[in-house]
Design a protein around this motif. Structure first.
Motif, PDB file in Angstrom:
ATOM      1  N   ARG A 141       0.832  -1.196   0.000  1.00  0.00           N
ATOM      2  CA  ARG A 141       0.000   0.000   0.000  1.00  0.00           C
ATOM      3  C   ARG A 141       0.874   1.255   0.000  1.00  0.00           C
ATOM      4  N   GLY A 142       1.952   1.218   0.776  1.00  0.00           N
ATOM      5  CA  GLY A 142       2.836   2.372   0.861  1.00  0.00           C
ATOM      6  C   GLY A 142       3.481   2.709  -0.467  1.00  0.00           C
ATOM      7  N   LEU A 143       3.957   1.707  -1.188  1.00  0.00           N
ATOM      8  CA  LEU A 143       4.590   1.959  -2.480  1.00  0.00           C
ATOM      9  C   LEU A 143       3.578   2.466  -3.493  1.00  0.00           C
ATOM     10  N   GLY A 144       2.340   1.975  -3.388  1.00  0.00           N
ATOM     11  CA  GLY A 144       1.293   2.475  -4.270  1.00  0.00           C
ATOM     12  C   GLY A 144       0.968   3.926  -3.985  1.00  0.00           C
ATOM     13  N   MET A 145       0.910   4.287  -2.714  1.00  0.00           N
ATOM     14  CA  MET A 145       0.628   5.668  -2.340  1.00  0.00           C
ATOM     15  C   MET A 145       1.791   6.589  -2.692  1.00  0.00           C
ATOM     16  N   LEU A 146       3.005   6.064  -2.644  1.00  0.00           N
ATOM     17  CA  LEU A 146       4.164   6.870  -3.021  1.00  0.00           C
ATOM     18  C   LEU A 146       4.024   7.342  -4.460  1.00  0.00           C
ATOM     19  N   ALA A 147       3.616   6.452  -5.345  1.00  0.00           N
ATOM     20  CA  ALA A 147       3.457   6.809  -6.751  1.00  0.00           C
ATOM     21  C   ALA A 147       2.264   7.728  -6.967  1.00  0.00           C
ATOM     22  N   ALA A 148       1.171   7.491  -6.221  1.00  0.00           N
ATOM     23  CA  ALA A 148      -0.055   8.258  -6.432  1.00  0.00           C
ATOM     24  C   ALA A 148      -0.019   9.627  -5.770  1.00  0.00           C
ATOM     25  N   GLU A 149       0.548   9.709  -4.560  1.00  0.00           N
ATOM     26  CA  GLU A 149       0.499  10.935  -3.774  1.00  0.00           C
ATOM     27  C   GLU A 149       1.684  11.868  -4.023  1.00  0.00           C
ATOM     28  N   GLU A 150       2.819  11.324  -4.477  1.00  0.00           N
ATOM     29  CA  GLU A 150       4.047  12.101  -4.682  1.00  0.00           C
ATOM     30  C   GLU A 150       4.371  12.950  -3.451  1.00  0.00           C
ATOM     31  N   PRO A 151       4.627  12.313  -2.307  1.00  0.00           N
ATOM     32  CA  PRO A 151       4.896  13.049  -1.073  1.00  0.00           C
ATOM     33  C   PRO A 151       6.225  13.788  -1.123  1.00  0.00           C
ATOM     34  N   ASP A 152       6.360  14.765  -0.228  1.00  0.00           N
ATOM     35  CA  ASP A 152       7.613  15.514  -0.111  1.00  0.00           C
ATOM     36  C   ASP A 152       8.640  14.759   0.718  1.00  0.00           C
TER      37      ASP A 152
END
Length: 230
Positions: free
Chosen positions: A36-47
């Motif tokens: 889930r974290g890797l998916g959110m990394l791509a989708a959310e583009e966090p700082d």
């Protein structure tokens, strides 16, 4: 707001930090497992990413390696063990900072702000350093090796900019620590050697043939690349 991604299976920690981070204009997104974290990394583009070492399925070290294959987003790692060995491994694979659990949320915020500040230090606009086979763009905070983009962590880029901006100057480990102001002081000079080793690997340098960074035995390191005339 600054967007932060927390990858940690502790649901209570996510709730606590989400409320606390609001005070500092930090927007926290939470994932409780690596996939889930890797998916959110791509989708959310966090700082910035906060990454726990102890995760279900695969540990945080493996997740960090996966992230570093495609992204230079700053990473702060968390561990309940807090051992120096764990912190060394984290630095070796590309983490920008490390915090042992338990911790004070305010200290974590301070470390986040410090890492983000280091990753956004402004340089003179339009300044580019050109060497044989290497270009360092100080405005875009990027580098190219033999025409190919280099994927560098925040600390790796800052170290490269330090060296490339001062060709021929020998830096001791203490001077590098003082210039970068970000490596965990408890790791002392060992952390500098790890960071230099990682950067050398990405530049294609070897211990026998130094194209860019040369060891000055008993002293430190010096940047030896041939500067191109402009």
């Amino acid at each position: 707001m600054t967007k932060i991604l927390l990858i940690d299976d502790d649901e209570k920690l996510g709730e606590l930090l989400s409320t606390f981070f609001d005070r500092f204009d930090l927007d926290l997104k939470v994932a409780h497992d690596p996939e889930r974290g890797l998916g959110m990394l791509a989708a959310e583009e966090p700082d910035l990413v906060i990454l726990d070492v102890m995760l279900p399925g695969q540990d945080g070290f493996e997740v960090c390696r996966t992230i570093r294959k495609t992204s230079s987003v700053p990473i702060i790692m968390l561990t309940a063990r807090g051992e120096v060995t764990d912190r060394i491994v984290g630095l070796e694979i590309g983490a920008d900072d490390y915090m042992p659990k338990p911790f004070e949320p305010r200290e974590l915020v301070a470390r986040i702000q410090n890492v983000l500040r280091r990753s956004s230090v402004s340089k003179p606009a339009g300044q580019q350093l050109s060497y044989e086979g290497l270009e360092v763009d100080l405005e875009r905070r990027s580098a190219r090796l033999d025409g190919e983009q280099l994927e560098l962590t925040t600390m790796e880029y800052q170290l490269l900019a330090l060296f490339a901006g001062n060709p021929g100057q020998t830096f001791t480990r203490d001077e590098i620590l003082n210039e970068l102001r970000g490596i965990d002081a408890q790791l002392f000079s060992r952390s500098v050697d790890i960071l230099v080793s990682r950067l050398r690997q990405k530049l294609g340098d070897t211990s026998k043939q130094a194209r860019f960074i040369k060891t000055v035995w008993g002293t430190g390191y010096v940047f030896v690349a041939q500067e191109l005339s402009t």
